[in-house]
Scaffold this active site. Structure first.
Site, PDB file in Angstrom:
ATOM      1  N   TYR A 147      -0.549  -2.312  -2.673  1.00 55.19           N
ATOM      2  CA  TYR A 147      -0.070  -1.162  -3.460  1.00 55.19           C
ATOM      3  C   TYR A 147       1.227  -1.519  -4.179  1.00 55.19           C
ATOM      4  O   TYR A 147       1.340  -1.372  -5.403  1.00 55.19           O
ATOM      5  CB  TYR A 147       0.151   0.008  -2.504  1.00 55.19           C
ATOM      6  N   GLY A 150       0.702  -4.319  -6.655  1.00 49.65           N
ATOM      7  CA  GLY A 150      -0.174  -3.820  -7.717  1.00 49.65           C
ATOM      8  C   GLY A 150       0.631  -2.973  -8.700  1.00 49.65           C
ATOM      9  O   GLY A 150       0.509  -3.117  -9.924  1.00 49.65           O
ATOM     10  N   LYS A 151       1.487  -2.109  -8.164  1.00 45.45           N
ATOM     11  CA  LYS A 151       2.301  -1.233  -9.026  1.00 45.45           C
ATOM     12  C   LYS A 151       3.376  -2.043  -9.758  1.00 45.45           C
ATOM     13  O   LYS A 151       3.748  -1.714 -10.887  1.00 45.45           O
ATOM     14  CB  LYS A 151       2.948  -0.137  -8.185  1.00 45.45           C
TER      15      LYS A 151
END
Ligand code: NAD
Ligand code: UDP
Length: 324
Positions: A147, A150-151
């Protein structure tokens, strides 16, 4: 009267997305809500389906899609730790390939595009509170990395499309947000504590409960996102959007007990790996450039959220993953 626009909201059936769609439909915009319903259900936007300026598209944002729009809010991504860790490779694909797809669309349509980034780009922060200039402390190998990284990669893609292709972008770093329509089985701390307190179940405190978070009510957050999108083109962010009032998890648990009148007992569970020990946004930039700051204090927002939890039938909600 603001000019009316065609607006795409990816992840629009989710907790934040459904409220954002509602606000944009109320303003008269032509809204397309795109979602694959991984962590949400149609009931979140059912009340909008009869509106002539609202459309619902079932689509996975990792796959290209061709739509003609003026603005895009990119929210599609599982957000709760149990949800994003369930299929970490898909989480990374959603952030990276999803961003490439919406940025390609923005480039083709000359649309403005806002990325729903996150305080998780700061990881387990050594700087407190966190200003946008802080570059973060993320464990690239840990269970939250799918997460967080990815962000972070999505932010990079947004900046590169902006620099290379002049795409008009906005990056908003959202801090813990709560309110009605959170998925009751998302495993996040507020939904867990309210669900547990109302059922008289044990309240699960991870670690000793001394870790902190700063909780922003949904309506405040959505107001900030819209102001960011509508704000001047020379302020593209990143901008922190969150409530700077910081609480320990133990304080939150005590407040939930107080507001629900519950007699639930606390039970300690192990602290998950890489769980940030402290988190509080520095919102100087948002105040200065957007004239934005949160207006709803935790006690008031929790009261509204608890009232909503009392009205829902839990059997109508499918736990998206076993990790709640
Ligand atoms: P949510 O899980 O309720 O919403 C995410 C939505 O995206 C869901 O409707 C889900 O079905 C959809 N989705 C997931 N993968 C998809 C895919 N591949 N294609 C299409 N749709 C997909 O979570 P939320 O709290 O409403 O979060 C919305 C956004 O805000 C997310 O991008 C999240 O990272 C960001 N954010 C939220 C918080 C928070 O505290 N709520 C904090 C920081 C950032
Ligand atoms: N937490 C907790 N009990 C729970 C769920 C979460 O003590 O039942 C803690 C968790 O360890 C973290 C904080 O609450 O320190 C916020 O967790 P959440 O999953 O809501 O969000 P995030 O960690 O992504 O900020």
């Amino acid at each position: 009267m603001p000019s009316l626009k065609r607006i795409l909201v990816t992840g629009g059936a989710g907790f934040i997305g459904s409220h954002l769609c509602e606000r944009l439909v109320e303003r008269g915009h032509d809204v397309i809500c795109l979602d694959n319903f991984f962590t949400s259900q149609k009931s979140n936007v059912a009340h909008l389906l009869g509106r002539p300026n609202f459309e619902l598209v079932r689509h996975d944002i990792t796959l290209p899609i061709f739509l003609e729009v003026d603005e895009i809010y990119n929210l599609a991504c599982p957000a709760a730790p149990g949800h994003y860790q369930y299929n970490p490779i898909k989480t990374m694909k959603t952030s990276v390939m999803g961003s490439i797809n919406v940025l390609g669309m923005a480039k083709r349509c000359r649309a403005k595009v806002l990325q729903a980034s996150t305080s998780e780009v700061y990881g387990d922060p050594e700087v407190h509170p966190q200003p946008e200039t802080y570059r973060g402390s993320v464990n690239t190998l840990g269970p939250r990395a799918c997460y967080d990284e990815g962000k972070r990669a999505a932010e990079t893609l947004f900046m590169d499309y902006h620099r290379s292709n002049k795409v008009n972008i906005r990056i908003a770093r959202i801090f813990n947000t709560y309110g009605p329509r959170m998925h009751p089985f998302d495993g996040r701390v507020i939904s867990n504590f309210i669900r547990q307190a109302l059922a008289g179940d044990q309240i699960t405190i991870f670690g000793d409960g001394s870790q902190t978070r700063s909780f922003c009510y949904r309506d405040d957050l959505v107001e900030g996102m819209i102001r960011m999108m509508d704000g001047p083109d020379d302020f593209i962010g990143p901008v922190n959007l969150g409530n700077p009032h910081e609480f320990t998890i133990l304080e939150l648990a005590e407040l939930v007990l107080d507001l629900t009148g519950s007699r639930s007992k606390f039970v300690n569970r192990p602290l998950p790996a890489d769980d940030p020990l402290q988190r509080r946004p520095d919102i100087t930039l948002a105040e200065k450039h957007l004239g934005w700051k949160p207006t709803v204090e935790l006690r008031e927002g929790l009261t509204k959220t608890i009232e909503w939890f009392k009205t829902i039938n839990l059997s109508h909600y499918r736990p998206p993953t076993p990790n709640y």
